[in-house]
Design an enzyme around this catalytic site. Structure first.
Site, mmCIF file in Angstrom:
data_model
loop_
_atom_site.group_PDB
_atom_site.id
_atom_site.type_symbol
_atom_site.label_atom_id
_atom_site.label_comp_id
_atom_site.label_asym_id
_atom_site.label_seq_id
_atom_site.Cartn_x
_atom_site.Cartn_y
_atom_site.Cartn_z
ATOM 1 N N LYS A 68 -43.488 58.399 -0.003
ATOM 2 C CA LYS A 68 -43.160 57.746 -1.275
ATOM 3 C C LYS A 68 -43.566 56.286 -1.174
ATOM 4 O O LYS A 68 -43.712 55.713 -0.099
ATOM 5 C CB LYS A 68 -41.668 57.862 -1.601
ATOM 6 C CG LYS A 68 -40.690 57.296 -0.562
ATOM 7 C CD LYS A 68 -40.468 55.803 -0.623
ATOM 8 C CE LYS A 68 -39.454 55.326 0.413
ATOM 9 N NZ LYS A 68 -39.429 53.839 0.557
ATOM 10 N N ASP A 109 -32.469 57.552 0.994
ATOM 11 C CA ASP A 109 -33.699 58.006 0.334
ATOM 12 C C ASP A 109 -33.838 59.527 0.284
ATOM 13 O O ASP A 109 -34.685 60.041 -0.451
ATOM 14 C CB ASP A 109 -34.937 57.439 1.046
ATOM 15 C CG ASP A 109 -35.129 55.955 0.789
ATOM 16 O OD1 ASP A 109 -34.426 55.405 -0.077
ATOM 17 O OD2 ASP A 109 -35.982 55.347 1.456
#
Length: 284
Positions: free
Chosen positions: A14, A140
């Site tokens: 990401k 996350d």
């Protein structure tokens, strides 16, 4: 299914397209806002379900991947505990993402482990339940389980789906490890960026509030950013050390990659608002 190898489960990277720190709570956690987008560059995991509850991990990087090992095995153990599943697994990790680079490698591996084993063990937990388990492993992890580009706020756990432009990115990987804990404890870290609302999100001024501090502490990050800014709008992702520049066309990014100095490493990847893990799950 006990002897069948389920191959090629992606654990995508990401990028934090921005990271704004809005304040610090009484419990020490930071209030932040960030925009997560996936890229089509991944680790890959293979799984073989076993009839005993034992868990075994193999990787292509040996002891160097210890942090990721821990998260993968902890994810599998947590899923066993929450679901009551008596099965186990043998897991193979093909590690391609840099460790500690701010692109989510360890968190993504843990998320893919939860999603894959929830399917392969037939434990049938909802995505929301998996995300709650993932949050125990790292802030996350739920983003990767959710599988959609997201605006996150709070301590990072409140997610809203968004659809930023899917640019091509040149991601550069400085050869330094940045301690997230040290950055967030540093008194020089800005902690007063005004909050954006979802309506003004795409028109707001994007920056990474950790970038100046990390660049000051790690000259290699500063050098890499300075080089990349010659060619494209560029920022650091997460607390670093990886930095990225955005390009309209793949060839533009490849042309800049070809100019990369010999002491730098990088890769070209496409932004993705739906993760490769989410796409894999949809095919089952």
């Amino acid at each position: 299914m006990s002897n069948k190898l389920s191959q090629g489960w992606p654990a995508p990277a990401k990028l934090n397209l921005f990271l704004h720190i809005n304040g610090r709570r009484a419990d020490g956690y930071h209030e932040l806002q960030t925009l997560f987008q996936f890229i089509d560059y991944c680790d890959y995991l293979d799984f073989k379900v076993t009839d005993t509850s034992s868990l075994k991990l193999h990787s292509n990087m040996g002891a160097a991947v210890a942090d990721s090992d821990n998260l993968i095995l902890r994810a599998a153990k947590l899923l066993q505990q929450v679901s009551g599943c008596a099965k186990g697994a043998e897991i193979w990790l093909d590690k391609r993402l840099p460790m500690g680079g701010g692109i989510g490698g360890g968190s993504s591996d843990a998320a893919t482990t939860l999603v894959a084993l929830n399917h392969l063990w037939n434990t049938q937990l909802s995505k929301d339940k998996l995300m709650a388990i993932g949050l125990q492993l790292g802030a996350d992890v739920p983003v990767f389980i959710n599988g959609l580009a997201a605006f996150a706020e709070g301590v990072g756990e409140e997610l809203q789906a968004v659809f930023p432009t899917e640019y091509w990115y040149l991601v550069l990987i400085p050869n330094v490890h940045v301690s997230t804990a040290e950055i967030f404890q540093d008194p020089e870290l800005p902690r007063d960026t005004p909050k954006l609302d979802i309506a003004s999100l795409m028109n707001g001024s994007w920056q990474n509030d950790c970038q100046s501090l990390v660049a000051k502490r790690h000259p290699q990050v500063a050098k890499t950013l300075l080089w990349l800014l010659e060619y494209a709008p560029s920022r650091m992702t997460g607390t670093g050390a990886c930095v990225f520049g955005e390009f309209e066309q793949q060839q533009q990014a490849l042309d800049v990659l070809a100019k990369l100095p010999s002491d730098m490493t990088g890769l070209v990847a496409k932004g993705a608002n739906t993760s490769s893990l989410e796409l894999r799950l949809a095919q089952l």
